[in-house]
Design a protein around this motif. Sequence first.
Motif, mmCIF file in Angstrom:
data_model
loop_
_atom_site.group_PDB
_atom_site.id
_atom_site.type_symbol
_atom_site.label_atom_id
_atom_site.label_comp_id
_atom_site.label_asym_id
_atom_site.label_seq_id
_atom_site.Cartn_x
_atom_site.Cartn_y
_atom_site.Cartn_z
ATOM 1 N N LEU A 138 0.818 -1.215 0.000
ATOM 2 C CA LEU A 138 0.000 0.000 0.000
ATOM 3 C C LEU A 138 0.853 1.268 0.000
ATOM 4 N N GLY A 139 2.168 1.098 0.014
ATOM 5 C CA GLY A 139 3.072 2.236 -0.117
ATOM 6 C C GLY A 139 3.676 2.751 1.168
ATOM 7 N N HIS A 140 3.443 2.067 2.290
ATOM 8 C CA HIS A 140 4.008 2.493 3.553
ATOM 9 C C HIS A 140 5.383 1.858 3.769
ATOM 10 N N ARG A 141 6.216 2.532 4.538
ATOM 11 C CA ARG A 141 7.499 1.956 4.941
ATOM 12 C C ARG A 141 7.257 1.077 6.174
ATOM 13 N N VAL A 142 7.667 -0.162 6.065
ATOM 14 C CA VAL A 142 7.359 -1.135 7.123
ATOM 15 C C VAL A 142 8.648 -1.753 7.650
ATOM 16 N N THR A 143 8.768 -1.753 8.977
ATOM 17 C CA THR A 143 9.877 -2.445 9.624
ATOM 18 C C THR A 143 9.299 -3.498 10.551
ATOM 19 N N VAL A 144 9.744 -4.742 10.364
ATOM 20 C CA VAL A 144 9.317 -5.855 11.209
ATOM 21 C C VAL A 144 10.408 -6.129 12.237
ATOM 22 N N PHE A 145 10.042 -6.083 13.503
ATOM 23 C CA PHE A 145 10.987 -6.356 14.587
ATOM 24 C C PHE A 145 10.750 -7.762 15.134
ATOM 25 N N GLU A 146 11.819 -8.516 15.263
ATOM 26 C CA GLU A 146 11.738 -9.889 15.763
ATOM 27 C C GLU A 146 12.775 -10.085 16.864
ATOM 28 N N LYS A 147 12.347 -10.659 17.988
ATOM 29 C CA LYS A 147 13.251 -10.838 19.129
ATOM 30 C C LYS A 147 14.265 -11.957 18.907
ATOM 31 N N SER A 148 13.940 -12.916 18.052
ATOM 32 C CA SER A 148 14.863 -14.011 17.767
ATOM 33 C C SER A 148 15.857 -13.595 16.691
ATOM 34 N N GLU A 149 16.786 -14.481 16.400
ATOM 35 C CA GLU A 149 17.863 -14.133 15.475
ATOM 36 C C GLU A 149 17.442 -14.224 14.015
ATOM 37 N N ILE A 186 -3.187 -15.166 9.664
ATOM 38 C CA ILE A 186 -3.001 -14.451 8.399
ATOM 39 C C ILE A 186 -4.187 -13.534 8.133
ATOM 40 N N ASP A 187 -5.377 -14.049 8.368
ATOM 41 C CA ASP A 187 -6.591 -13.248 8.169
ATOM 42 C C ASP A 187 -6.577 -12.011 9.064
ATOM 43 N N HIS A 188 -6.234 -12.178 10.339
ATOM 44 C CA HIS A 188 -6.167 -11.035 11.260
ATOM 45 C C HIS A 188 -5.118 -10.025 10.796
ATOM 46 N N GLY A 189 -3.972 -10.526 10.347
ATOM 47 C CA GLY A 189 -2.919 -9.633 9.891
ATOM 48 C C GLY A 189 -3.348 -8.797 8.705
ATOM 49 N N ARG A 190 -4.031 -9.421 7.765
ATOM 50 C CA ARG A 190 -4.514 -8.700 6.583
ATOM 51 C C ARG A 190 -5.524 -7.619 6.972
ATOM 52 N N LYS A 191 -6.480 -7.984 7.811
ATOM 53 C CA LYS A 191 -7.514 -7.022 8.212
ATOM 54 C C LYS A 191 -6.928 -5.871 9.029
ATOM 55 N N ALA A 192 -5.978 -6.207 9.894
ATOM 56 C CA ALA A 192 -5.327 -5.154 10.678
ATOM 57 C C ALA A 192 -4.568 -4.193 9.780
ATOM 58 N N ALA A 193 -3.943 -4.720 8.739
ATOM 59 C CA ALA A 193 -3.185 -3.881 7.807
ATOM 60 C C ALA A 193 -4.090 -2.855 7.127
ATOM 61 N N PHE A 194 -5.242 -3.288 6.681
ATOM 62 C CA PHE A 194 -6.157 -2.352 6.022
ATOM 63 C C PHE A 194 -6.722 -1.332 7.023
ATOM 64 N N SER A 195 -6.913 -1.743 8.265
ATOM 65 C CA SER A 195 -7.363 -0.797 9.296
ATOM 66 C C SER A 195 -6.283 0.240 9.579
ATOM 67 N N ILE A 196 -5.039 -0.184 9.622
ATOM 68 C CA ILE A 196 -3.929 0.753 9.836
ATOM 69 C C ILE A 196 -3.834 1.727 8.677
ATOM 70 N N ASP A 197 -4.008 1.226 7.475
ATOM 71 C CA ASP A 197 -3.972 2.098 6.294
ATOM 72 C C ASP A 197 -5.066 3.169 6.382
ATOM 73 N N SER A 198 -6.275 2.768 6.770
ATOM 74 C CA SER A 198 -7.370 3.748 6.917
ATOM 75 C C SER A 198 -7.062 4.756 8.011
ATOM 76 N N PHE A 199 -6.477 4.297 9.101
ATOM 77 C CA PHE A 199 -6.111 5.183 10.204
ATOM 78 C C PHE A 199 -5.080 6.227 9.730
ATOM 79 N N LEU A 200 -4.096 5.804 8.964
ATOM 80 C CA LEU A 200 -3.056 6.727 8.503
ATOM 81 C C LEU A 200 -3.589 7.728 7.473
ATOM 82 N N GLN A 201 -4.567 7.316 6.713
ATOM 83 C CA GLN A 201 -5.163 8.223 5.726
ATOM 84 C C GLN A 201 -6.075 9.233 6.384
ATOM 85 N N GLY A 202 -6.577 8.879 7.569
ATOM 86 C CA GLY A 202 -7.498 9.801 8.256
ATOM 87 C C GLY A 202 -6.775 10.960 8.877
#
Length: 496
Positions: free
Chosen positions: A166-177, A480-496
């Motif tokens: 969707l064009g956002h800069r995304v950084t994934v943080f993981e505690k493991s190596e 996976i379903d939750h992740g997808r739906k959360a992503a679209f909610s975040i996108d709407s939040f950032l556009q607002g």
Amino acid sequence: MGQITGFIEFGRIKNRYRDVEKRLGDYREVVLPIPEDDLLREGARCMDCGIPFCHSLGCPLNNLIPEWNDMIYRGKWQEAWQRLELTNNFPEITGRLCPALCEASCTLSINRNPVSIKQIELAVIEKAFKEGWVVPVIPDRETGKRIAVVGSGPSGLAAAQILRRLGHRVTVFEKSEKIGGILRYGIPDFKLEKEVLERRLKQMKAEGVEFETDVVIGEDLSVRYLRRKFNAVLLALGAGQPRDIDVPGREGRGKNGKVLFALEYLKQSNLYVSGDKRENEITSAESKNVLVIGGGDTGSDCVGTALRQGADFITQVEILPRPVLWNNPYNPGWPSWPKIFRASTSHEEGGFKGKLKREWSVLLKDIRRSGHGRGLDACFVRIKWKTPGASAGKPPGTSGKVGGPPFSEISGSDFVINTDLILLAMGFVHVEHGRLLKDLNVALDARGNIKIDPQYKTSESGVFAAGDAHSGASLVVRAIDHGRKAAFSIDSFLQG
């Protein structure tokens, strides 16, 4: 859909597996691919059922199953993949790990064998990778917004890929190596070879998703820094707090005996298989009597791993009653998931080698240092459930709030299992309550999971949660379903 009379003319294809003797000698995947001609006939079995319950009820992702079944029947593999790609970021994962809720709700399953949807799904995505159709999807524009995804399991990775596209800069943080969360460290290679995960991560990196490993948010990076540098934060931490059991001797340790959480045991094994640990650095079941407490998928994975490590014998116990035996091809609970007895490939391996015993309706009472034989004595009593068909849930006798139907102990039924290694595979209670959640000050629900609203928003503005962190331990396909739906909610939040 498909061939009009296909469901009458053709029988369901059977899954194919590697020879037991050979697969127990390594950690390679046990399932073999289905020949293409068989898959085309299987696609023909998909009937024009009017209401595709597989799509609308069974699959959490709402995969367009009848459409890609029809495409397979017609030999249009790329079109089938394009439809699969619309709803599922990682069909190569669900095609291997999902229990196939869609097949249980298939209309054919009312009175006969359902379509082998899971095998078709896996075949479609594997052909797509082979043919080079799966390529990086670069966003048309950059929004300039930055999102931090904390956790790199299936939910976090799905959200990260959607947000980046969707064009956002995304950084994934993981505690493991390494990236992957439960997919890398909790799932054995005989179910999911890690090359499959690496293949998808390579695509995501090419799309511009950034990965930061060996980083514990709240310790290595402060929450204050995270909130200041990113426009939104997604918590995809998983349900990392394992369910423990409160009995005398639970902390039993010693030269000849050990008690471990299942995920700790599986992680060590996966690190050994990947070459990140030497054999003498892990807890191995070699030449041991192993006791697995918990009858679910995680317990089954422990069985398969212990067999490959050379265990002498394995006993798997479950506090709940044995599910009903069901040998008919149809679903007795259609269109819902049936509560019937199942044996995994790991159980079949144990039975083939004569190294596995399974017990139901038993309660652990005590763990004692053994005075003979193996290192530990696990003391059990058989129980009788007062409510027929006791449902899954948090059984009495485990830490946390008491739940589940009541039972009574059967007098004189006490017995002892002499063992070297006890693996606790009783599921997970909730997300880990570490410094990250404390510093973010997000509200929790009654079960100890992160509380969210229908848009995946937490109690703190700009902070979202997805997957097992808010739902409790569940399936990869739901994460996976939750992740997808959360992503679209975040996108709407950032556009607002």
